[in-house]
Motif scaffolding. Structure first.
Motif, PDB file in Angstrom:
ATOM      1  N   ARG A   9      34.986  66.719   8.906  1.00 37.37           N
ATOM      2  CA  ARG A   9      35.687  66.895   8.065  1.00 37.37           C
ATOM      3  C   ARG A   9      37.579  66.682   7.664  1.00 37.37           C
ATOM      4  O   ARG A   9      37.861  67.584   8.274  1.00 37.37           O
ATOM      5  CB  ARG A   9      35.217  67.895   6.475  1.00 37.37           C
ATOM      6  CG  ARG A   9      35.630  67.257   5.131  1.00 37.37           C
ATOM      7  CD  ARG A   9      35.019  68.839   4.815  1.00 37.37           C
ATOM      8  NE  ARG A   9      35.484  68.797   2.857  1.00 37.37           N
ATOM      9  CZ  ARG A   9      35.006  70.468   2.461  1.00 37.37           C
ATOM     10  NH1 ARG A   9      34.324  70.540   2.749  1.00 37.37           N
ATOM     11  NH2 ARG A   9      35.583  69.684   1.094  1.00 37.37           N
ATOM     12  N   ASP A  10      37.466  65.217   7.428  1.00 41.16           N
ATOM     13  CA  ASP A  10      38.838  65.078   7.850  1.00 41.16           C
ATOM     14  C   ASP A  10      39.131  65.349   9.606  1.00 41.16           C
ATOM     15  O   ASP A  10      38.388  65.226  10.053  1.00 41.16           O
ATOM     16  CB  ASP A  10      40.074  65.757   6.751  1.00 41.16           C
ATOM     17  CG  ASP A  10      39.790  66.058   5.722  1.00 41.16           C
ATOM     18  OD1 ASP A  10      39.850  64.595   5.237  1.00 41.16           O
ATOM     19  OD2 ASP A  10      39.922  66.504   5.119  1.00 41.16           O
ATOM     20  N   GLU A  11      40.555  65.968   9.750  1.00 42.77           N
ATOM     21  CA  GLU A  11      40.482  66.199  11.813  1.00 42.77           C
ATOM     22  C   GLU A  11      39.481  67.640  11.740  1.00 42.77           C
ATOM     23  O   GLU A  11      40.288  68.919  12.264  1.00 42.77           O
ATOM     24  CB  GLU A  11      41.706  66.421  11.747  1.00 42.77           C
ATOM     25  CG  GLU A  11      42.824  65.117  10.922  1.00 42.77           C
ATOM     26  CD  GLU A  11      42.160  64.067  12.184  1.00 42.77           C
ATOM     27  OE1 GLU A  11      41.965  64.548  13.296  1.00 42.77           O
ATOM     28  OE2 GLU A  11      41.272  63.086  11.971  1.00 42.77           O
ATOM     29  N   LYS A  12      39.021  68.265  10.494  1.00 44.56           N
ATOM     30  CA  LYS A  12      38.069  69.366  11.536  1.00 44.56           C
ATOM     31  C   LYS A  12      36.589  69.266  11.931  1.00 44.56           C
ATOM     32  O   LYS A  12      36.493  68.416  11.214  1.00 44.56           O
ATOM     33  CB  LYS A  12      38.043  70.945  10.274  1.00 44.56           C
ATOM     34  CG  LYS A  12      40.037  71.153   9.674  1.00 44.56           C
ATOM     35  CD  LYS A  12      39.477  71.595   8.676  1.00 44.56           C
ATOM     36  CE  LYS A  12      41.673  72.407   8.193  1.00 44.56           C
ATOM     37  NZ  LYS A  12      42.045  73.135   7.282  1.00 44.56           N
ATOM     38  N   VAL A  13      35.952  70.494  12.226  1.00 44.92           N
ATOM     39  CA  VAL A  13      34.753  70.676  12.724  1.00 44.92           C
ATOM     40  C   VAL A  13      33.992  71.290  12.323  1.00 44.92           C
ATOM     41  O   VAL A  13      34.444  72.388  12.184  1.00 44.92           O
ATOM     42  CB  VAL A  13      34.622  70.531  14.922  1.00 44.92           C
ATOM     43  CG1 VAL A  13      35.085  71.491  15.105  1.00 44.92           C
ATOM     44  CG2 VAL A  13      33.290  70.121  14.922  1.00 44.92           C
ATOM     45  N   LEU A  14      32.498  70.916  11.836  1.00 48.57           N
ATOM     46  CA  LEU A  14      31.890  72.230  11.278  1.00 48.57           C
ATOM     47  C   LEU A  14      31.490  73.342  12.683  1.00 48.57           C
ATOM     48  O   LEU A  14      30.499  72.314  13.117  1.00 48.57           O
ATOM     49  CB  LEU A  14      30.950  72.071  10.523  1.00 48.57           C
ATOM     50  CG  LEU A  14      29.612  72.800   9.856  1.00 48.57           C
ATOM     51  CD1 LEU A  14      30.522  73.100   9.013  1.00 48.57           C
ATOM     52  CD2 LEU A  14      28.913  72.116   9.241  1.00 48.57           C
ATOM     53  N   LEU A  15      31.503  74.366  12.214  1.00 43.42           N
ATOM     54  CA  LEU A  15      31.178  75.240  13.389  1.00 43.42           C
ATOM     55  C   LEU A  15      30.490  76.546  12.504  1.00 43.42           C
ATOM     56  O   LEU A  15      30.746  76.911  11.123  1.00 43.42           O
ATOM     57  CB  LEU A  15      32.036  76.391  14.184  1.00 43.42           C
ATOM     58  CG  LEU A  15      32.730  75.175  15.016  1.00 43.42           C
ATOM     59  CD1 LEU A  15      33.946  75.973  15.604  1.00 43.42           C
ATOM     60  CD2 LEU A  15      32.415  74.502  16.429  1.00 43.42           C
ATOM     61  N   GLY A  16      29.552  77.345  13.615  1.00 44.27           N
ATOM     62  CA  GLY A  16      28.865  78.703  12.555  1.00 44.27           C
ATOM     63  C   GLY A  16      29.266  79.843  13.475  1.00 44.27           C
ATOM     64  O   GLY A  16      28.978  79.487  14.623  1.00 44.27           O
ATOM     65  N   LYS A  17      28.682  80.999  13.232  1.00 44.06           N
ATOM     66  CA  LYS A  17      28.296  81.937  13.744  1.00 44.06           C
ATOM     67  C   LYS A  17      26.808  82.407  13.591  1.00 44.06           C
ATOM     68  O   LYS A  17      26.724  82.563  12.938  1.00 44.06           O
ATOM     69  CB  LYS A  17      29.481  83.393  13.145  1.00 44.06           C
ATOM     70  CG  LYS A  17      29.212  84.140  14.373  1.00 44.06           C
ATOM     71  CD  LYS A  17      31.129  85.318  13.934  1.00 44.06           C
ATOM     72  CE  LYS A  17      30.468  86.259  14.804  1.00 44.06           C
ATOM     73  NZ  LYS A  17      31.471  87.564  15.032  1.00 44.06           N
ATOM     74  N   ARG A  18      25.965  82.823  14.763  1.00 37.87           N
ATOM     75  CA  ARG A  18      24.438  82.672  15.222  1.00 37.87           C
ATOM     76  C   ARG A  18      24.579  84.380  14.825  1.00 37.87           C
ATOM     77  O   ARG A  18      25.488  84.874  15.279  1.00 37.87           O
ATOM     78  CB  ARG A  18      23.992  82.536  16.489  1.00 37.87           C
ATOM     79  CG  ARG A  18      23.987  80.568  16.594  1.00 37.87           C
ATOM     80  CD  ARG A  18      23.858  79.949  17.857  1.00 37.87           C
ATOM     81  NE  ARG A  18      22.312  81.063  18.072  1.00 37.87           N
ATOM     82  CZ  ARG A  18      21.762  80.655  18.975  1.00 37.87           C
ATOM     83  NH1 ARG A  18      21.236  79.886  19.401  1.00 37.87           N
ATOM     84  NH2 ARG A  18      20.576  81.664  18.616  1.00 37.87           N
ATOM     85  N   ALA A  19      23.617  84.289  13.750  1.00 35.53           N
ATOM     86  CA  ALA A  19      23.280  86.183  13.647  1.00 35.53           C
ATOM     87  C   ALA A  19      22.131  86.797  14.381  1.00 35.53           C
ATOM     88  O   ALA A  19      22.815  87.848  14.429  1.00 35.53           O
ATOM     89  CB  ALA A  19      22.532  85.500  11.998  1.00 35.53           C
TER      90      ALA A  19
END
Length: 139
Positions: A9-19
């Protein structure tokens, strides 16, 4: 087989912290029976992070490290990595698999593994051909 979505999204990347283990990574999950891998990537983004994405291209196909199950069976899973674009929705932990999720600057991705950094790097170039591990002719 697994599908990983590297979502921009624009110049950013989607990241998530696993539970389950606290690691940061791109959105990923298992391809369901009869499901196309690209559809699995789109579904996982909506289920885990609450965002709608479109798949732009294939970025990487690789064999994951061997898993030995309790009964002794050994399995080599495949991971298919897609470059994706954000379409709509604000990221949030949607199904409990992630405790945090958001878009992050490429230069400030924090504590993400070398393997996930590699996946992101291969997905950055919009017109790059897909990468495959192996695929060399025998000698």
């Amino acid at each position: 087989m697994g599908a990983t979505a590297i979502v921009f999204r624009d110049e950013k990347v989607l990241l998530g912290k696993r539970a389950d283990n606290g690691s940061w990574q791109a959105i990923a999950g298992i391809v369901e029976p009869g499901e196309e891998p690209a559809d699995a990537a789109v579904r996982e983004c909506l289920e885990e992070a609450g965002v709608v994405v479109s798949v732009d291209r294939l970025a990487l196909v690789q064999r994951m490290p061997r898993v030995t199950h309790v009964n002794g069976d050994q399995v080599d899973y495949m991971d298919i990595v897609f470059r994706c674009s954000w379409v709509s929705g604000e990221p949030h932990p949607a199904d409990g698999e992630l405790t945090q999720v958001g878009f992050y600057d490429l230069a400030d991705m924090g504590e993400i593994s070398a393997e996930h950094r590699r996946k992101i790097a291969l997905a950055v170039a919009e017109d790059d051909a897909a990468h495959f591990r192996g695929g060399r002719a025998p000698r």
